[in-house]
Design an enzyme around this catalytic site. Structure first.
Site, mmCIF file in Angstrom:
data_model
loop_
_atom_site.group_PDB
_atom_site.id
_atom_site.type_symbol
_atom_site.label_atom_id
_atom_site.label_comp_id
_atom_site.label_asym_id
_atom_site.label_seq_id
_atom_site.Cartn_x
_atom_site.Cartn_y
_atom_site.Cartn_z
ATOM 1 N N ALA A 83 18.298 6.536 65.470
ATOM 2 C CA ALA A 83 18.272 6.035 64.095
ATOM 3 C C ALA A 83 17.039 6.557 63.374
ATOM 4 O O ALA A 83 15.967 6.701 63.978
ATOM 5 C CB ALA A 83 18.270 4.501 64.077
ATOM 6 N N VAL A 84 17.222 6.820 62.094
ATOM 7 C CA VAL A 84 16.136 7.267 61.220
ATOM 8 C C VAL A 84 16.131 6.344 60.009
ATOM 9 O O VAL A 84 17.207 6.020 59.452
ATOM 10 C CB VAL A 84 16.341 8.744 60.797
ATOM 11 C CG1 VAL A 84 15.297 9.168 59.781
ATOM 12 C CG2 VAL A 84 16.302 9.655 62.015
ATOM 13 N N GLY A 92 15.431 16.321 58.697
ATOM 14 C CA GLY A 92 15.310 16.948 60.007
ATOM 15 C C GLY A 92 14.763 16.061 61.107
ATOM 16 O O GLY A 92 14.632 16.512 62.238
ATOM 17 N N GLY A 94 16.147 13.301 62.481
ATOM 18 C CA GLY A 94 17.220 13.010 63.436
ATOM 19 C C GLY A 94 17.473 14.193 64.357
ATOM 20 O O GLY A 94 17.642 14.028 65.568
ATOM 21 N N GLU A 116 28.155 7.819 72.214
ATOM 22 C CA GLU A 116 29.303 7.218 71.541
ATOM 23 C C GLU A 116 28.872 6.796 70.153
ATOM 24 O O GLU A 116 27.697 6.471 69.912
ATOM 25 C CB GLU A 116 29.891 6.055 72.319
ATOM 26 C CG GLU A 116 28.991 4.886 72.480
ATOM 27 C CD GLU A 116 29.442 4.021 73.637
ATOM 28 O OE1 GLU A 116 29.005 2.874 73.645
ATOM 29 O OE2 GLU A 116 30.182 4.477 74.508
ATOM 30 N N ASN A 121 31.681 6.542 61.332
ATOM 31 C CA ASN A 121 30.258 6.780 61.063
ATOM 32 C C ASN A 121 30.085 8.252 60.684
ATOM 33 O O ASN A 121 30.530 9.150 61.410
ATOM 34 C CB ASN A 121 29.429 6.449 62.315
ATOM 35 C CG ASN A 121 27.936 6.515 62.061
ATOM 36 O OD1 ASN A 121 27.466 7.247 61.205
ATOM 37 N ND2 ASN A 121 27.192 5.732 62.823
ATOM 38 N N TYR A 127 26.546 15.061 64.926
ATOM 39 C CA TYR A 127 26.660 15.368 66.347
ATOM 40 C C TYR A 127 27.525 16.609 66.574
ATOM 41 O O TYR A 127 27.218 17.443 67.429
ATOM 42 C CB TYR A 127 27.228 14.164 67.104
ATOM 43 C CG TYR A 127 26.289 12.974 67.127
ATOM 44 C CD1 TYR A 127 24.971 13.122 67.547
ATOM 45 C CD2 TYR A 127 26.717 11.707 66.740
ATOM 46 C CE1 TYR A 127 24.098 12.042 67.566
ATOM 47 C CE2 TYR A 127 25.860 10.620 66.763
ATOM 48 C CZ TYR A 127 24.550 10.790 67.184
ATOM 49 O OH TYR A 127 23.683 9.728 67.205
HETATM 50 C C1 LIG Z 1 22.536 10.048 62.053
HETATM 51 C C2 LIG Z 1 21.058 10.091 61.713
HETATM 52 C C3 LIG Z 1 20.237 9.726 62.945
HETATM 53 C C4 LIG Z 1 20.700 11.523 61.255
HETATM 54 O O1 LIG Z 1 19.283 11.574 61.020
HETATM 55 P P1 LIG Z 1 18.673 12.503 59.836
HETATM 56 O O2 LIG Z 1 17.208 12.542 60.042
HETATM 57 O O3 LIG Z 1 19.187 12.050 58.526
HETATM 58 O O4 LIG Z 1 19.350 13.914 60.176
HETATM 59 P P2 LIG Z 1 18.726 15.355 59.909
HETATM 60 O O5 LIG Z 1 18.018 15.364 58.590
HETATM 61 O O6 LIG Z 1 17.964 15.770 61.106
HETATM 62 O O7 LIG Z 1 20.042 16.213 59.798
HETATM 63 C C5 LIG Z 1 20.337 17.251 60.700
HETATM 64 C C6 LIG Z 1 21.618 17.890 60.252
HETATM 65 O O8 LIG Z 1 22.719 16.979 60.292
HETATM 66 C C7 LIG Z 1 23.271 16.811 58.993
HETATM 67 N N1 LIG Z 1 23.541 15.396 58.818
HETATM 68 C C8 LIG Z 1 22.673 14.388 58.991
HETATM 69 N N2 LIG Z 1 23.273 13.217 58.788
HETATM 70 C C9 LIG Z 1 24.531 13.516 58.449
HETATM 71 C C10 LIG Z 1 25.627 12.740 58.099
HETATM 72 N N3 LIG Z 1 25.539 11.404 58.055
HETATM 73 N N4 LIG Z 1 26.787 13.370 57.810
HETATM 74 C C11 LIG Z 1 26.851 14.713 57.834
HETATM 75 N N5 LIG Z 1 25.857 15.497 58.180
HETATM 76 C C12 LIG Z 1 24.703 14.895 58.479
HETATM 77 C C13 LIG Z 1 22.223 17.274 58.028
HETATM 78 O O9 LIG Z 1 22.818 17.796 56.839
HETATM 79 C C14 LIG Z 1 21.525 18.364 58.806
HETATM 80 O O10 LIG Z 1 22.241 19.574 58.748
HETATM 81 P P3 LIG Z 1 21.470 20.932 58.382
HETATM 82 O O11 LIG Z 1 20.400 21.062 59.420
HETATM 83 O O12 LIG Z 1 22.552 21.953 58.504
HETATM 84 O O13 LIG Z 1 20.943 20.703 57.015
HETATM 85 C C15 LIG Z 1 20.730 9.129 60.522
HETATM 86 O O14 LIG Z 1 21.604 9.432 59.454
HETATM 87 C C16 LIG Z 1 20.821 7.652 60.852
HETATM 88 O O15 LIG Z 1 19.860 7.024 61.301
HETATM 89 N N6 LIG Z 1 21.996 7.028 60.604
HETATM 90 C C17 LIG Z 1 22.149 5.579 60.779
HETATM 91 C C18 LIG Z 1 22.138 5.201 62.240
HETATM 92 C C19 LIG Z 1 23.289 5.871 62.973
HETATM 93 O O16 LIG Z 1 24.428 5.800 62.557
HETATM 94 N N7 LIG Z 1 22.950 6.533 64.137
HETATM 95 C C20 LIG Z 1 23.954 7.264 64.908
HETATM 96 C C21 LIG Z 1 24.721 6.391 65.839
HETATM 97 S S1 LIG Z 1 23.732 5.852 67.244
#
Ligand SMILES: CC(C)(COP(=O)(O)OP(=O)(O)OC[C@H]1O[C@@H](n2cnc3c(N)ncnc32)[C@H](O)[C@@H]1OP(=O)(O)O)[C@@H](O)C(=O)NCCC(=O)NCCS
Length: 159
Positions: A83-84, A92, A94, A116, A121, A127
């Site tokens: 999570a972020v 970047g 995540g 999972e 989501n 992923y």
């Molecule tokens: C999923 C999560 C961890 C991603 O973290 P983040 O710091 O926003 O991701 P990043 O900035 O590192 O993104 C990396 C890549 O993934 C893509 N990406 C990130 N979140 C995305 C999303 N929700 N949908 C589509 N693409 C996504 C970004 O565009 C980026 O692509 P690029 O490098 O080609 O530009 C964050 O959105 C989050 O905390 N979500 C809520 C908690 C959750 O659902 N966690 C996952 C389940 S455990």
């Protein structure tokens, strides 16, 4: 462990029990309580001492931007939570945490990574972009805060 990206001053640091306040603050902000994906503090505290479990924090200055919780057992590794903070998403952080999961799991001998995620989501795209392949569906796995059941999708990556 301390992985630095000097361009954005984000560091990845090993987390401990004392970091659970920070972890829960990010957890509360990142996960919509409607969907039942977040873990409780006692669930996190309970798994931390277990063999092969790692908590990793993404920090800038004194502030925790995100975290991952993962576990390696023999040649299998599982991403339990990632999570972020919404204010820090899309920069970047995540991907840094996901790369650290992959790298450290490989160093500990894992050859298959598992995770999972709730069906629906938007993180599924995140992923899939990182090379994880859809492997299955666990029906009615999550319980939302109004009692509704939501499927989990399971993903695998061979490294
Ligand atoms: C999923 C999560 C961890 C991603 O973290 P983040 O710091 O926003 O991701 P990043 O900035 O590192 O993104 C990396 C890549 O993934 C893509 N990406 C990130 N979140 C995305 C999303 N929700 N949908 C589509 N693409 C996504 C970004 O565009 C980026 O692509 P690029 O490098 O080609 O530009 C964050 O959105 C989050 O905390 N979500 C809520 C908690 C959750 O659902 N966690 C996952 C389940 S455990």
């Amino acid at each position: 462990m301390a992985t630095a990206r000097p361009q954005d001053h984000v560091m990845l640091l090993r987390g401990e029990f004392d970091d659970l306040d920070d972890v829960m603050a990010v957890m509360d902000r990142a996960f919509d309580p409607h969907h039942g994906e977040a873990w409780s503090r006692s669930q996190c505290a309970g798994i931390l001492p277990m063999s092969g479990v790692s908590l990793v924090l993404a920090k800038t200055g004194g502030r925790t931007l995100g975290f991952s919780l993962h576990r390696t057992i023999s040649d299998e590794a599982e991403l339990l939570l990632l999570a972020v903070d919404p204010e820090a998403q899309g920069k970047g952080v995540g991907k840094m945490l996901l790369d650290q999961f992959e790298d450290s799991s490989g160093e500990q001998g894992a050859s298959r990574l598992h995770l999972e995620v709730r069906d629906g989501n938007r993180a599924t795209a995140f992923y899939e972009a990182a090379g994880f392949k859809l492997a299955g569906r666990r029906r009615r796995y999550y319980r939302g805060n109004e009692g509704e059941r939501i499927d989990a999708l399971t993903y695998v990556k061979t490294i």
